[in-house]
Structure formats: C-alpha cells, structure tokens
Design a protein around this motif. Structure first.
Motif, PDB file in Angstrom:
ATOM      1  N   VAL A 100       0.866  -1.184   0.000  1.00 12.88           N
ATOM      2  CA  VAL A 100       0.000   0.000   0.000  1.00 12.88           C
ATOM      3  C   VAL A 100       0.900   1.231   0.000  1.00 12.88           C
ATOM      4  N   GLN A 154      -6.527  -2.997  -1.263  1.00 12.33           N
ATOM      5  CA  GLN A 154      -6.104  -3.180  -2.651  1.00 12.33           C
ATOM      6  C   GLN A 154      -7.255  -2.889  -3.610  1.00 12.33           C
ATOM      7  N   TYR A 158      -7.145  -0.108  -6.410  1.00 12.62           N
ATOM      8  CA  TYR A 158      -7.417  -0.512  -7.794  1.00 12.62           C
ATOM      9  C   TYR A 158      -8.456   0.408  -8.444  1.00 12.62           C
TER      10      TYR A 158
END
Length: 163
Positions: A100, A154, A158
């Motif tokens: 991250v 995530q 994304y």
C-alpha cells in the motif's frame, strides 16, 4: 488487566514487551486500538526504508513469531487471550498495509478497515476466534482480519479512490 495478571508479566521481559505491543496493550481502554496504533511507526519505517519483499518477510516473521510470543505471554499470565496481548494487532496492521503506498489517507483507511474486521469479526474470523486456542488462536483471527483489510485496501487502490 487486573492486578494479579499484571504481576505475572514484566515489561523487562522481551517476550512480554512484544506481546503487550511495546506497552500499548496496557492502555486502560481499547488496548487493541492502541496496539494497532503502535504498529503504525513500524509500518511507516518498513514502507519508507525497505523493499516490498522485506516488508512481506517482516510481516510473515511478525505473524509466525507472534504465535510463540502470544502463547508464552498468555501462559505466563495464566489467561487465554488477555486484552493486553496486542502483538496480534501489530501483525494484523502490518498485513493490512502490504503493498500500500504510504500517505495519511492510506494509513487512516488501513487502520479503520483493520479495526472494523478485528472488532466485528465476520465469518470465518469469528469462528476461528471462538474455536482455535493457544498462541495460534490469539494470532489467527487478527491475521485473517489483516488479510480482509488488505483485500479491501487493494480494491480501493485498484478503483483509484485513494491516490
């Protein structure tokens, strides 16, 4: 932590020191939250000064060593999973922040997501929390909460919601 249990642990013992999240687990209210906060400097240092493979390796070692660290401390305390044992939160937060990018927004979101999964314990986290014991039992629910929070992080990244 009650007085009798407190007498069974020592911050001078390195295993107890780690299990109690560098002392953060001794907070009188919300020790799990303070344990998660104690992980943030480690997340920041690892993200800024190491590579992704090193970050993952440290997260793995923290998780595996945590089984032993938490198990020994719980045995010394003579309590299965005292709320002051917060190394599981440290490991869970490390997992949450794997790959991250570092910003105040990602740290805040990672913190909130991990705490939500750790507190609400959706299935199968709740099942593991109730049915698995010892050091592995202390660690496994927070490891899985970290994996769930990581998946959410995530997904958010994304979609480009944090940039």
């Amino acid at each position: 932590m009650d007085k009798q249990i407190r007498q069974r642990v020592s911050m001078l013992n390195p295993v107890h020191f780690l299990a109690l999240g560098f002392g953060s687990g001794l907070a009188p209210k919300a020790p799990g939250t303070f344990g998660t906060l104690a992980a943030l400097p480690l997340v920041i240092v690892l993200t800024l000064y190491t590579s992704l493979p090193v970050y993952i390796a440290v997260s793995l070692v923290a998780s595996l060593a945590g089984i032993w660290i938490c198990g020994i401390t719980a045995n010394d305390m003579q309590v299965h999973d005292d709320s002051s044992i917060v190394w599981d939160e440290v490991a869970g937060m490390l997992i949450t922040m794997i790959a991250v990018p570092l910003s105040w927004q990602t740290l805040l979101l990672g913190f909130v997501l991990f705490r939500i999964f750790d507190i609400l314990k959706p299935w199968p986290i709740s099942y593991l929390d109730k049915h698995v014991h010892g050091g592995f039992g202390i660690m496994v629910d927070d490891i899985l909460a970290g994996v769930f929070a990581l998946a959410c992080m995530q997904f958010v990244l994304y979609l480009g919601w944090l940039g």
